[in-house]
Design a protein around this motif. Structure first.
Motif, PDB file in Angstrom:
ATOM      1  N   LEU A   1      -1.918  -3.165   1.978  1.00  0.00           N
ATOM      2  CA  LEU A   1      -1.150  -2.297   2.876  1.00  0.00           C
ATOM      3  C   LEU A   1      -2.063  -1.327   3.624  1.00  0.00           C
ATOM      4  CD1 LEU A   1       2.045  -1.459   0.769  1.00  0.00           C
ATOM      5  CD2 LEU A   1       1.686  -3.310   2.406  1.00  0.00           C
ATOM      6  N   LEU A   2      -3.093  -0.839   2.952  1.00  0.00           N
ATOM      7  CA  LEU A   2      -4.055   0.038   3.617  1.00  0.00           C
ATOM      8  C   LEU A   2      -4.868  -0.719   4.663  1.00  0.00           C
ATOM      9  CD1 LEU A   2      -5.287   2.012   0.487  1.00  0.00           C
ATOM     10  CD2 LEU A   2      -4.163   3.041   2.470  1.00  0.00           C
ATOM     11  N   ALA A   3      -5.342  -1.908   4.299  1.00  0.00           N
ATOM     12  CA  ALA A   3      -6.176  -2.693   5.215  1.00  0.00           C
ATOM     13  C   ALA A   3      -5.415  -3.100   6.466  1.00  0.00           C
ATOM     14  CB  ALA A   3      -6.710  -3.933   4.498  1.00  0.00           C
ATOM     15  N   GLU A   4      -4.121  -3.341   6.316  1.00  0.00           N
ATOM     16  CA  GLU A   4      -3.308  -3.771   7.453  1.00  0.00           C
ATOM     17  C   GLU A   4      -2.716  -2.596   8.221  1.00  0.00           C
ATOM     18  OE1 GLU A   4      -0.535  -6.689   6.022  1.00  0.00           O
ATOM     19  OE2 GLU A   4      -2.127  -8.142   5.575  1.00  0.00           O
ATOM     20  N   GLY A   5      -3.038  -1.379   7.798  1.00  0.00           N
ATOM     21  CA  GLY A   5      -2.591  -0.195   8.520  1.00  0.00           C
ATOM     22  C   GLY A   5      -1.128   0.140   8.342  1.00  0.00           C
ATOM     23  N   GLU A   6      -0.488  -0.432   7.332  1.00  0.00           N
ATOM     24  CA  GLU A   6       0.934  -0.159   7.103  1.00  0.00           C
ATOM     25  C   GLU A   6       1.154   1.197   6.444  1.00  0.00           C
ATOM     26  OE1 GLU A   6       3.516  -3.549   6.028  1.00  0.00           O
ATOM     27  OE2 GLU A   6       1.661  -4.681   5.756  1.00  0.00           O
ATOM     28  N   VAL A   7       0.148   1.675   5.732  1.00  0.00           N
ATOM     29  CA  VAL A   7       0.199   3.000   5.105  1.00  0.00           C
ATOM     30  C   VAL A   7      -1.171   3.639   5.216  1.00  0.00           C
ATOM     31  CG1 VAL A   7       2.016   2.352   3.462  1.00  0.00           C
ATOM     32  CG2 VAL A   7      -0.385   2.098   2.801  1.00  0.00           C
ATOM     33  N   GLY A   8      -1.215   4.952   5.026  1.00  0.00           N
ATOM     34  CA  GLY A   8      -2.488   5.663   5.041  1.00  0.00           C
ATOM     35  C   GLY A   8      -2.875   6.214   3.693  1.00  0.00           C
ATOM     36  N   ARG A   9      -1.844   6.463   2.838  1.00  0.00           N
ATOM     37  CA  ARG A   9      -2.090   7.021   1.510  1.00  0.00           C
ATOM     38  C   ARG A   9      -1.113   6.399   0.523  1.00  0.00           C
ATOM     39  NH1 ARG A   9      -5.221  11.558   1.259  1.00  0.00           N
ATOM     40  NH2 ARG A   9      -4.200  12.236  -0.661  1.00  0.00           N
ATOM     41  N   VAL A  10      -1.610   6.114  -0.680  1.00  0.00           N
ATOM     42  CA  VAL A  10      -0.831   5.427  -1.711  1.00  0.00           C
ATOM     43  C   VAL A  10      -0.890   6.227  -3.005  1.00  0.00           C
ATOM     44  CG1 VAL A  10      -0.641   3.334  -3.116  1.00  0.00           C
ATOM     45  CG2 VAL A  10      -1.306   3.156  -0.699  1.00  0.00           C
ATOM     46  N   LEU A  11       0.255   6.323  -3.682  1.00  0.00           N
ATOM     47  CA  LEU A  11       0.309   6.890  -5.028  1.00  0.00           C
ATOM     48  C   LEU A  11       0.685   5.789  -6.019  1.00  0.00           C
ATOM     49  CD1 LEU A  11       0.524   9.091  -7.248  1.00  0.00           C
ATOM     50  CD2 LEU A  11       2.859   9.541  -6.433  1.00  0.00           C
ATOM     51  N   VAL A  12      -0.129   5.632  -7.044  1.00  0.00           N
ATOM     52  CA  VAL A  12       0.212   4.747  -8.163  1.00  0.00           C
ATOM     53  C   VAL A  12       0.719   5.636  -9.290  1.00  0.00           C
ATOM     54  CG1 VAL A  12      -0.610   3.030  -9.805  1.00  0.00           C
ATOM     55  CG2 VAL A  12      -1.575   3.102  -7.485  1.00  0.00           C
ATOM     56  N   PHE A  13       2.014   5.519  -9.592  1.00  0.00           N
ATOM     57  CA  PHE A  13       2.662   6.360 -10.615  1.00  0.00           C
ATOM     58  C   PHE A  13       2.952   5.448 -11.805  1.00  0.00           C
ATOM     59  CE2 PHE A  13       5.613   9.120 -12.713  1.00  0.00           C
ATOM     60  CZ  PHE A  13       5.324  10.405 -12.265  1.00  0.00           C
ATOM     61  N   ASP A  14       2.109   5.529 -12.832  1.00  0.00           N
ATOM     62  CA  ASP A  14       2.071   4.537 -13.911  1.00  0.00           C
ATOM     63  C   ASP A  14       2.645   5.143 -15.195  1.00  0.00           C
ATOM     64  OD1 ASP A  14       1.361   2.673 -15.864  1.00  0.00           O
ATOM     65  OD2 ASP A  14      -0.566   2.216 -14.930  1.00  0.00           O
ATOM     66  N   CYS A  15       3.805   4.598 -15.612  1.00  0.00           N
ATOM     67  CA  CYS A  15       4.447   5.083 -16.839  1.00  0.00           C
ATOM     68  C   CYS A  15       4.406   4.063 -17.973  1.00  0.00           C
ATOM     69  CB  CYS A  15       5.893   5.485 -16.557  1.00  0.00           C
ATOM     70  SG  CYS A  15       6.056   7.006 -15.611  1.00  0.00           S
ATOM     71  N   ASP A  16       3.562   3.040 -17.843  1.00  0.00           N
ATOM     72  CA  ASP A  16       3.301   2.134 -18.953  1.00  0.00           C
ATOM     73  C   ASP A  16       2.733   2.952 -20.113  1.00  0.00           C
ATOM     74  OD1 ASP A  16       1.500   0.149 -20.521  1.00  0.00           O
ATOM     75  OD2 ASP A  16       2.560  -1.201 -19.152  1.00  0.00           O
ATOM     76  N   VAL A  17       2.987   2.518 -21.351  1.00  0.00           N
ATOM     77  CA  VAL A  17       2.524   3.292 -22.507  1.00  0.00           C
ATOM     78  C   VAL A  17       1.005   3.258 -22.649  1.00  0.00           C
ATOM     79  CG1 VAL A  17       2.515   1.554 -24.359  1.00  0.00           C
ATOM     80  CG2 VAL A  17       3.258   3.897 -24.853  1.00  0.00           C
ATOM     81  N   HIS A  18       0.354   2.288 -21.984  1.00  0.00           N
ATOM     82  CA  HIS A  18      -1.100   2.177 -22.025  1.00  0.00           C
ATOM     83  C   HIS A  18      -1.699   2.750 -20.744  1.00  0.00           C
ATOM     84  CE1 HIS A  18       0.553  -1.250 -24.433  1.00  0.00           C
ATOM     85  NE2 HIS A  18      -0.248  -0.698 -25.322  1.00  0.00           N
ATOM     86  N   GLN A  19      -2.809   3.437 -20.880  1.00  0.00           N
ATOM     87  CA  GLN A  19      -3.436   4.039 -19.705  1.00  0.00           C
ATOM     88  C   GLN A  19      -3.876   2.968 -18.702  1.00  0.00           C
ATOM     89  OE1 GLN A  19      -7.184   4.605 -18.999  1.00  0.00           O
ATOM     90  NE2 GLN A  19      -7.111   6.519 -17.838  1.00  0.00           N
ATOM     91  N   GLY A  20      -3.698   3.268 -17.415  1.00  0.00           N
ATOM     92  CA  GLY A  20      -4.045   2.323 -16.358  1.00  0.00           C
ATOM     93  C   GLY A  20      -5.522   2.352 -16.033  1.00  0.00           C
ATOM     94  N   ASP A  21      -6.337   1.895 -16.972  1.00  0.00           N
ATOM     95  CA  ASP A  21      -7.787   2.025 -16.845  1.00  0.00           C
ATOM     96  C   ASP A  21      -8.357   1.209 -15.687  1.00  0.00           C
ATOM     97  OD1 ASP A  21      -7.036  -0.251 -18.387  1.00  0.00           O
ATOM     98  OD2 ASP A  21      -9.035  -0.380 -19.280  1.00  0.00           O
ATOM     99  N   GLY A  22      -7.852  -0.013 -15.498  1.00  0.00           N
ATOM    100  CA  GLY A  22      -8.370  -0.834 -14.413  1.00  0.00           C
ATOM    101  C   GLY A  22      -8.100  -0.221 -13.054  1.00  0.00           C
ATOM    102  N   THR A  23      -6.903   0.300 -12.875  1.00  0.00           N
ATOM    103  CA  THR A  23      -6.545   0.936 -11.608  1.00  0.00           C
ATOM    104  C   THR A  23      -7.397   2.172 -11.371  1.00  0.00           C
ATOM    105  OG1 THR A  23      -4.281   0.215 -12.099  1.00  0.00           O
ATOM    106  CG2 THR A  23      -4.581   1.671 -10.219  1.00  0.00           C
ATOM    107  N   ALA A  24      -7.607   2.959 -12.428  1.00  0.00           N
ATOM    108  CA  ALA A  24      -8.442   4.153 -12.310  1.00  0.00           C
ATOM    109  C   ALA A  24      -9.861   3.792 -11.877  1.00  0.00           C
ATOM    110  CB  ALA A  24      -8.470   4.907 -13.632  1.00  0.00           C
TER     111      ALA A  24
END
Length: 301
Positions: free
Chosen positions: A144-167
């Protein structure tokens, strides 16, 4: 208003043996329940095409993407993932990733959309881990960023395990803001810093969990200023989850989803939901637990 679209592909289920520790059949049963209970809109699911290599290499190294696509993932990485990356798993991973991209695009068009897979947040740039082959949310954010559809993204992760790969993938990024609310003592052992990490003590129940949400949501909005939110609605914080350490109920999960989705929708920010983790030998109960996200989403249709 029309009901929020729901994304599904039959390939989401790679048909593991029922004894495998990853409950693969939950994806098929989840889709069946959504149809049986009339949650899916009259025109059915939105169906993605498999993600092309060019999308995948926006978040992952070319060498790793090629290894997955040719089913030649090195044994140590397959061990870290937790299963062999054969042709069915490779297709599943491409389709689930494309499903999150499609959910993102539908959310931008309609305000809210949900995948029936996604949330593979342990995959990092050079390899998978923790039942995650491709990091679908990371790929979707990059597309979405590369195609210019958005400029800023929030990843809001409520999985019980920390989102280490995304971080790790978005460490230092000014355009993707990562947030993880997770059990402090759970997998992974090493938790690289997200932009915001909320580490919770074992056994935390509904009331205490929900009290944490309001200030975290306000802080995330102020710091991320997102054009879209990718919401990981993992159900592994549930008290009955095999790999969780928290004590949420079905009602607690539903209220969590309602508050997160509602907070951003009330402010006109699109939300794309993914199902995240959930682990149980009882596939029926687990699949129904995952439908909480889609049921709550219908409240905003």
């Amino acid at each position: 208003m029309s009901p929020p679209p729901i994304v599904h592909h039959p390939a989401f289920d790679a048909h593991f043996d029922a004894k495998h520790r990853f409950p693969m059949s939950k994806f098929s049963r989840l889709a069946e329940i959504l149809v049986e209970d009339g949650i899916v809109a009259g025109d059915g699911f939105a169906v993605p095409d498999p993600a092309p290599e060019g999308w995948l290499t926006l978040a992952h190294s070319r060498a790793y993407v090629e290894a997955v696509l040719t089913q030649s993932v090195p044994a140590p990485i397959e061990k870290a993932i937790g299963y062999r990356v054969d042709d069915r798993v490779a297709l599943r991973s491409r389709c689930a990733t494309a499903g999150t991209v499609l959910a993102g695009r539908l959310a931008l068009a309609q305000g809210l959309a949900c995948n029936t897979a996604g949330g593979s947040h342990h995959a990092r740039r050079d390899g998978g881990a923790g039942f995650s082959v491709f990091n679908d949310v990371a790929v979707a954010a990059c597309v979405l960023l590369a195609e210019g559809e958005v400029g800023r993204v929030l990843v809001f992760d409520c999985d019980v395990h920390q989102g280490d790969g995304t971080a790790l993938i978005f460490a230092g990024s000014a355009r993707v803001f990562t947030l993880s609310i997770h059990a402090e003592r759970n997998y992974p052992d090493v938790k690289p810093p997200s932009d915001i990490d909320i580490a919770l003590p074992d056994g935390l129940g509904d009331e205490a969990y929900l009290e944490i949400l309001a200030p975290v949501l306000r802080r995330a909005l102020a710091e991320a200023r997102p054009d879209i939110v990718f919401y990981n609605a993992g159900v592994d914080p549930h008290a009955a989850d095999r790999l969780g350490r928290l004590s949420l109920s079905d009602a607690g999960l539903a209220e969590r989803d309602r508050r997160v989705i509602g907070f951003f929708r009330e402010r006109g920010i699109p939300v794309a939901g993914v199902i995240g983790g959930g682990y149980s030998r009882d596939i029926e109960a687990l699949a129904r637990r995952h439908t909480i996200l889609h049921r709550v989403a219908m409240e905003f249709g």
